[in-house]
Design an enzyme around this catalytic site. Structure first.
Site, PDB file in Angstrom:
ATOM      1  N   GLY B  24      37.765  -0.105  21.904  1.00 44.10           N
ATOM      2  CA  GLY B  24      38.708  -0.817  21.060  1.00 44.10           C
ATOM      3  C   GLY B  24      38.099  -1.046  19.695  1.00 44.10           C
ATOM      4  N   CYS B  25      38.904  -0.896  18.670  1.00 41.97           N
ATOM      5  CA  CYS B  25      38.389  -1.136  17.324  1.00 41.97           C
ATOM      6  C   CYS B  25      39.453  -1.883  16.536  1.00 41.97           C
ATOM      7  CB  CYS B  25      38.015   0.169  16.643  1.00 41.97           C
ATOM      8  SG  CYS B  25      37.490  -0.072  14.958  1.00 41.97           S
ATOM      9  N   ILE B  26      39.508  -3.203  16.750  1.00 46.67           N
ATOM     10  CA  ILE B  26      40.354  -4.109  15.990  1.00 46.67           C
ATOM     11  C   ILE B  26      41.844  -3.859  16.227  1.00 46.67           C
ATOM     12  CG2 ILE B  26      40.860  -5.091  13.739  1.00 46.67           C
ATOM     13  CD1 ILE B  26      38.049  -5.487  14.189  1.00 46.67           C
TER      14      ILE B  26
END
Lengths: 154, 78
Positions: B24-26
């Site tokens: 996950g990236c933001i």
């Protein structure tokens, strides 16, 4: 939610740039919300919180601050900088911490990001907002960290 | 919002066997897949994705600010 306009501050000093010019479709197509970007000035400095609120997400290269009436602002320091895995970024805060607008959140150096091969531009996104709700500073104008970047009504 | 999205998204990515890595990236899920061609974009959008960007075996699914939590839930399913 009230009708009052809230002020969202620039997390970095630099040149106000249209979100459409950010080289990442998630931002340039406003997939997670409208906003504006800042092309940061070189030199090591601190990215600051754009609003008063609580840090709901904290990565080395990006963070989200949620204000008390539910609005949340995403600050992303450079494009694809997740691949730097935190190198060159110094976090001053932890997830869940309360911050004030203008409070330092992450230390970084845009020039180092550029040297590593990434665009250091900083999208500032009003998550899940309507485009019409924002009134942004003029593109091409200069802002300092903590200066007003846009207002958000609704 | 607990939550069928992680399972739906995983299925649309071709299932656990097709996932090499997911992170996950933001606002997005960065997925490295065995085979990027099996991704079901329509199903991803039905599961709430705002957008899908494909570049070979690397697929980014834009899910909004809950991306980190969704990525963790998907990892629990792998």
């Amino acid at each position: 939610m009230t009708g009052a306009a809230r002020v969202v501050c620039s997390p970095v000093g630099g040149t106000v740039t249209a979100l459409a010019d950010v080289p990442d479709p998630v931002f340039s197509q406003a997939m997670v919300g409208p906003g504006i970007a800042v092309e940061p000035r070189d030199g090591h400095g601190d990215a600051v919180s754009p609003i008063d609120g609580t840090l709901t997400t904290v990565h080395a290269h990006a963070f989200v601050v949620a204000g008390d009436d539910g609005e949340a602002v995403l600050v992303h320091l450079g494009i694809d900088t997740v691949k730097q895995q935190g190198e060159g970024f110094t976090l001053h805060v932890v997830k869940g911490e309360r911050v004030r607008a203008g409070q330092p959140v992450v230390g970084w150096d845009p020039a180092a990001v550029r040297e590593a091969g990434y665009a250091p531009i900083v999208p500032v996104i009003a998550l899940d907002a309507q485009q019409e709700a924002l009134r942004a500073a003029d593109t091409g104008s200069e802002v300092g960290a903590g200066d007003e970047l846009f207002t958000w009504t609704g | 919002m607990a939550d069928e999205r992680p399972g739906q998204i995983l299925a649309a990515l071709g299932g656990a066997d097709n996932v090499v890595e997911i992170e996950g990236c933001i606002t997005r899920l960065r997925c490295e897949l065995e085979d990027g061609s099996v991704v079901d974009e329509a199903a991803l959008k039905q599961a709430g994705a705002h957008g899908v960007m494909k570049s070979g075996a690397v697929v980014q699914v834009v899910v909004g600010p809950e991306a980190d939590a969704i990525a963790e839930d998907i990892q629990d399913l792998l």
